[in-house]
Design an enzyme around this catalytic site. Structure first.
Site, short mmCIF file in Angstrom:
data_model
loop_
_atom_site.label_atom_id
_atom_site.label_comp_id
_atom_site.label_asym_id
_atom_site.label_seq_id
_atom_site.Cartn_x
_atom_site.Cartn_y
_atom_site.Cartn_z
N VAL A 111 -1.79 -7.34 -16.74
CA VAL A 111 -2.36 -8.50 -16.07
C VAL A 111 -2.97 -8.12 -14.73
CG1 VAL A 111 -0.18 -9.10 -14.92
CG2 VAL A 111 -1.83 -10.91 -15.45
N LYS A 112 -2.54 -7.02 -14.14
CA LYS A 112 -3.01 -6.62 -12.82
C LYS A 112 -4.45 -6.09 -12.83
CE LYS A 112 0.80 -7.39 -10.46
NZ LYS A 112 0.88 -8.31 -9.32
N ASP A 113 -4.99 -5.82 -14.02
CA ASP A 113 -6.42 -5.47 -14.08
C ASP A 113 -7.26 -6.56 -13.45
OD1 ASP A 113 -5.58 -3.29 -15.52
OD2 ASP A 113 -6.52 -3.86 -17.40
#
Length: 548
Positions: A111-113
């Site tokens: 999700v940190k992309d």
């Protein structure tokens, strides 16, 4: 959501990581006066009532359906699948419709992309990030991977500062993207000079044309999920969602998703998942625990990040490794999700809170990252057994399997050192006693950590430790501890992967003010100790000798 101040834009490992030879890594005794705190008060102006919301000061980046072809990999970020959970909820009597938002299918694996790319775009548009600049970021790994991927595509140098507890797989992925790695002491609090936050800020002052995008205070963090993840959930479920369950790390995901969904579905319940040992949950009484270090990565902190809006959370659930990792393995085996431990934590919490939902209601579980980061961790039986998360099975029918380790220990007390002894003196002691590791204790004799020749060497080489520093700076607290009644079978499984294990026993210690229950070291057992014991056992058995 308004931006934090402008300046905000600026585990034990067995092998040494990439080392950067900067003066900034010579740790000062105190924080620098201009230290940027990652828990500074938020200046956000967002309110739930849209009629009272002032015009947004931010760039709006709406989600869009993905075209047939895309110009580069960064445009593959987002619009992750919403997948129905078909086996686990039903097996546990859950009536509602349960879906997983599969963030582990982002191109960088998490999700940190989303926030990595968003923060880079925002910084470029504001002129804070220019060609040839260096991006520095303190992170538990996944944000670093997102930023390293963005840096590779857009041509920036990237330096990632992350704790020692984080997996080697994350480090290897970062290096593959071309990022340079700095490791920091897992146990360091955020406001200590050798914390990942403080080290990153010192590097930024040392390196010309460098910026810290700072996920803890950067408004692009929650905005990436307000414009992206939250809007996608509403789109994919046609605006019908009754509960969203997700873990909290920096808090950007839960803040952005929660705010966006609350605007369209004000009765939707936002459930935050926080591991034992972290302080993000409310009320504060939930955070009382003896847990100091937890193995699940990517969620939990020892401070409240600026971007975390805890008021948007309707209920907090505390998770632990024992509920997270087995559930993650169930998600892999039963639902086919190649996801990490934090997905297991969120799923386990969702099962707990979704029991009261009816058949026509919808619950969404956010699965944050993929299994690539943990191939040498909870997927490995020895790793799980070492932490008491899986039973050790005597598949080879060893006759000594159920014997207690008390037969192995003997009466000799292990060598220990106190926290204030200099590293150079510890190394000399280890050399004299032909040891590779030693237990570090406080003044009451309680164990505070372990120091090894390998770990000290790595920290000396990356200049995060000096020979004259106290061993407290060169030790670590993330290691396997067992009790005296542990079986040789379990010990053997642990030592297949670990080089040593610490045997501890709780004892009451009295001083002038109080009685303390202190964890004392009984023994430090190595692979060599076990092998010698088993050889002696086999000899005694063969010759009909009683005892071992």
């Amino acid at each position: 959501m308004s931006e934090s101040k402008e300046s905000a834009m600026n585990g034990h490992q067995s092998t040494c990581s990439t080392h950067l030879k900067y003066k900034a890594l010579d740790m000062p005794e105190t924080l620098q006066p201009d230290f940027v705190y990652p828990d500074e008060p938020s200046k956000c102006t967002w309110v739930r009532d849209k009629s009272k919301q002032t015009a947004t000061p931010h760039t709006v980046r709406p989600f869009h359906e993905r075209p047939k072809t895309i110009p580069h990999i960064l445009d593959a970020i987002g619009m992750t699948p919403m997948v129905k959970l078909n086996k686990i909820p039903q097996s546990l009597g859950i009536k509602c419709q349960m879906y997983a938002k599969c963030e582990f299918l982002n191109p960088g694996g998490s999700v940190k992309d989303r926030i990595g790319y968003r923060m880079v775009l925002d910084a470029e548009e504001k002129g804070l990030l220019k060609p040839g600049y260096t991006i520095i970021e303190p992170t538990s790994g996944n944000t670093g991977i997102g930023l390293a991927m963005a840096s590779a595509v857009r041509g920036y140098r990237c330096i990632i500062v992350l704790p020692e507890k984080n997996s080697d797989e994350k480090v290897n992925a970062l290096k593959a993207f071309g990022a340079e790695i700095i490791r920091t002491r897992t146990e360091a609090k955020f406001d200590e000079p050798d914390s990942l936050v403080a080290v990153a800020q010192r590097l930024q002052k040392e390196i010309p044309n460098s910026v810290i995008l700072n996920q803890y205070t950067n408004c692009g963090n929650p905005l990436a999920h307000y414009d992206g993840t939250g809007s996608e959930i509403l789109y994919q479920l046609d605006g019908k969602v009754d509960m969203v369950v997700l873990g909290a790390g920096t808090g950007g995901t839960i803040t952005g998703v929660g705010r966006r969904i609350k605007e369209e579905c004000p009765n939707c319940k936002i459930i935050g998942v926080d591991p034992e040992g972290s302080i993000l949950a409310q009320p504060d009484s939930l955070n009382k625990t003896d847990v100091v270090v937890f193995d699940v990565e990517g969620i939990g902190y020892d401070f409240i990040p600026t971007v975390l809006d805890r008021d948007i959370v309707d209920k907090w659930i505390k998770s632990n490794d024992k509920m997270a990792f087995p559930m993650a393995k169930r998600l892999i085996r039963e639902e086919g999700f190649l996801c990490g431990g934090s997905s297991g934590a969120a799923m386990a919490a969702a099962i707990e809170v979704a029991k009261d939902l009816s058949e026509d209601q919808v619950c969404v579980v956010i699965c944050p990252d993929n299994i690539r980061n943990y191939m040498s961790k909870f997927l490995v039986d020895n790793w799980m057994e070492a932490r008491g998360l899986k039973e050790s099975v005597n598949i080879h029918c060893h006759p000594w399997w159920d014997s207690k380790i008390s037969n192995l220990i003997g009466n000799n007390s292990p060598m220990t050192v106190t926290e204030n002894v200099a590293c150079k003196d510890i190394l000399e002691k280890l050399k004299q006693n032909h040891l590779e590791q030693v237990a570090v204790t406080d003044i009451h004799g309680g164990i505070k950590g372990m120091a090894t020749v390998n770990h000290i060497m790595c920290k000396i080489l990356d200049r995060s430790l000096k020979f004259t520093d106290p061993i407290s700076k060169g030790s670590f607290s993330k290691f396997i501890k067992i009790k005296i009644d542990t079986t040789l079978g379990r010990l053997s499984r642990i030592l297949e992967k670990e080089t040593f294990v610490v045997v501890v026993q709780n004892r009451e210690t009295y001083d002038s003010t109080e009685t303390r229950n202190v964890e004392h070291v009984i023994a430090v057992l190595t692979q060599k100790d076990l092998l010698n014991h088993l050889a002696n056992y086999q000899y005694c058995s063969h010759n009909g000798v009683n005892g071992h």
